[in-house]
Structure formats: C-alpha cells, structure tokens
Design an enzyme around this catalytic site. Structure first.
Site, PDB file in Angstrom:
ATOM      1  CG  HIS A  44      67.913 155.478  10.017  1.00 49.51           C
ATOM      2  ND1 HIS A  44      69.139 154.960   9.639  1.00 49.51           N
ATOM      3  CD2 HIS A  44      68.077 155.954  11.279  1.00 49.51           C
ATOM      4  CE1 HIS A  44      70.006 155.125  10.643  1.00 49.51           C
ATOM      5  NE2 HIS A  44      69.385 155.722  11.634  1.00 49.51           N
TER       6      HIS A  44
ATOM      7  CG  ASP B  28      73.125 160.001  12.871  1.00 53.50           C
ATOM      8  OD1 ASP B  28      72.343 160.826  13.386  1.00 53.50           O
ATOM      9  OD2 ASP B  28      73.159 158.798  13.201  1.00 53.50           O
TER      10      ASP B  28
ATOM     11  CG  HIS C 108      72.602 155.346  14.280  1.00 54.14           C
ATOM     12  ND1 HIS C 108      72.297 156.425  15.079  1.00 54.14           N
ATOM     13  CD2 HIS C 108      72.635 154.256  15.086  1.00 54.14           C
ATOM     14  CE1 HIS C 108      72.149 156.006  16.335  1.00 54.14           C
ATOM     15  NE2 HIS C 108      72.346 154.701  16.365  1.00 54.14           N
TER      16      HIS C 108
ATOM     17  CG  ASP D  67      73.604 159.869  16.597  1.00 56.04           C
ATOM     18  OD1 ASP D  67      74.417 160.302  15.752  1.00 56.04           O
ATOM     19  OD2 ASP D  67      72.558 159.270  16.288  1.00 56.04           O
TER      20      ASP D  67
HETATM   21 ZN   LIG Z   1      71.821 158.424  14.632  1.00 60.75          ZN
END
Ligand SMILES: [Zn+2]
Length: 312
Positions: free
Chosen positions: A130, A167, A169, A248
C-alpha cells in the site's frame, strides 16, 4: 532447489499497538510452524541488510524517504509512537524494521540473480504494497517489492520483471509506483469493494487488475488467473517474478471476505513457478504482505514455501 529465507529480529520490533492485526506475532506464528513442520530444515536462512537511500529511492520520491526518516527514525531514541493514518503507526522499532524489510527484497533479488538461490522468501514486516511513491498508508511505509523489482531492473540490468500480488487488498501503492513502467507487468486479484477501494480501473496498460466480489471461493480466483493473468505473463516473458504474498484472502482471515484455502495458494504458486521455469530461469522473490489469522497465515506460508522449494 535452494530457497533462501530472509527474516530478522528487527522486523519483530515494529509494534503498532495492542490488538493491531499487523503484529509481531505474525512472524512468530510462521517461524513456529516452520519448526514444528520440519520445513525450516529445507530453507536456507539468511540475514537481510538494511536498505540504503539509493535503493529506496528507486521506488520512492526522495522526499518520502526523508519524511519517513524525519518522522520515524527519532522514535528509537525517544521511545515514542506516531500515528500516520488511522490504521498505521510507528514506534521505536519501526525504522529499522522498514529498512530490513526493503533490504531483504534487495538481498533476495541479488541472491536469485546471482544463483546462490533459485527462489527466495522474505518473512518481513512492515508489509509494503500500500506504500505509494510518496505516501505511507495501510500498515505500509516503504514498498518492499517495488524496491526489489527496481533493483533488478535499474542495477542488475534485467529488462522485464513481473509483480504478482495475491493479497486480498488491492496493491494500490505498487500500482502507483509501477503503472506506466513498461519493464514491469503487474498482475493482481483483490476483493472489491474493500480497502483501499482502488484497482477496479487499472492505472496503466501494464496492469492486469482482477477485482473479485466478496465471498468468492478459490475456484473463482483460479479461473480468473487462468483467463486473465497467465496469457499476459506468457506474452510478457518476465525474466524474474516478484510476489506480493499476502495470505488474507484465506477463508479464516477476517480482514477480507474471500474463501481461499491452502490448496489455492499451492495452486497459484505452482502456476508462477511454471511461468518462472519457462521464462525466468526459475527466478522468484516473494515478500510477505498481509495475513492476519495466525494459524491460517502460518499454514499458508508453509504451503507457498513447499512449492517454491520444489517439495510439493
Ligand atoms: Zn492485505
């Protein structure tokens, strides 16, 4: 096949507060499971160095590196914490952890290019995907995978590398840094909508973004990878593959709502190993990103490592 395994006690010393899911115990859970399963004996454990400014600045604006240093490095002596966003804070151990995490990606890249290992895994924190060119966010400060990928291109002379992000996200920071860099093909899937709510519209022609709806299972993701990632990877012929390995999307992980299990991570890793064998002399560097259910994280990392090491 030698699988180099980079981790460091400094990565444990980064603490964002009681109850924060991105916690030092994540690395303990992985380490304990590797010992209990005996898999640790198949890994070549190595100490990562601290990343240099020059290495960080291949992915980040110099002003971001300086801003992070000014805000975070003094905490080691002051013994204080600072909040960078609602989810992300830094404390006394954070600066060295950041440098070890990025330094691991660089050292792993060198090891794989120099053939002292076929593949490498960096069990590091903080995670990186991120972190944008000029901003820390979402538990991330420096973008470890981008620092490694740019080292491979700018310093080691590779011409094409792929970045794979599985991931749950969206890797908005990685996209921000590499979009438009035609030496890099980034392929990812991510739950959408979910933090950071980006990715549905790719930022460049070198991005293969696959948004996946909440509650999708592994089969959905596998079909998307077969249809969307693999043809692009074959066409691109990456000379090396970097993986933003977040776990995740596991069905036991509460930070996302996807339904992957260990077998899905094995399948995904096997596809990447096959692409790397065809085009990249087997070269893969994988860096830990998310994964917050400690049991699921440990089992999934072990599954990923068994495939990378050629044991499964
Ligand atoms: Zn994540």
């Amino acid at each position: 096949m030698t699988l180099a395994y980079y981790t460091h006690p400094d990565c444990r010393a980064h603490v964002m507060g009681r109850g924060h899911p991105e916690c030092p115990e994540r690395l303990d859970a992985i380490h304990d499971y590797l010992i209990a399963s005996g898999l640790i004996d198949a890994l070549d454990a190595r100490d990562p160095p601290l990343a240099s400014d020059a290495q960080l600045e291949r992915a980040h604006a110099a002003a971001h590196v300086e801003e992070m240093r000014a805000a975070i490095a003094p905490l080691a002596l002051a013994g204080e914490h600072v909040q960078l966003d609602p989810d992300t804070s830094a404390g006394p151990g954070t600066w060295n952890a950041m440098l070890r995490a990025a330094g691991a990606a660089v050292a792993a890249t060198d090891a794989v290019i120099d053939r002292s290992a076929e593949t490498a895994f960096c069990a590091v924190r903080p995670p990186g995907h991120h972190a944008t060119r000029d901003q820390a966010m979402g538990f991330c400060f420096f973008n470890n995978v981008c620092v490694g990928a740019r080292h491979a291109l700018d310093v080691r002379g590779l011409e094409r590398v792929a970045i794979i992000d599985f991931d749950v996200h969206h890797g908005n920071g990685t996209e921000d840094i590499v979009a438009g860099d035609e030496r890099i093909l980034m392929a990812s899937f991510f739950q959408h909508p979910l933090y950071p709510y980006s990715g549905a519209v790719p930022k460049g022609p070198n991005m293969v973004n696959v948004p996946v709806p909440p509650y999708a299972r592994g089969q959905h993701v596998r079909e998307a990878i077969e249809q969307m990632w693999l043809p692009r990877l074959e066409e691109f012929r990456p000379q090396m593959i970097f993986i933003s390995a977040g776990f995740d999307a596991h069905r036991e992980d509460d930070l996302g709502q996807l339904g992957l299990v260990e077998d899905d991570y094995a399948w995904i890793t096997r596809q990447l190993v096959a692409v790397a064998a065809r085009h990249a002399q087997g070269r893969i560097v994988s860096c830990l990103e998310g994964g917050y259910n400690l049991g699921a994280l440990a089992r999934s990392v072990a599954t990923h490592l068994r495939v990378l090491a050629g044991l499964a």
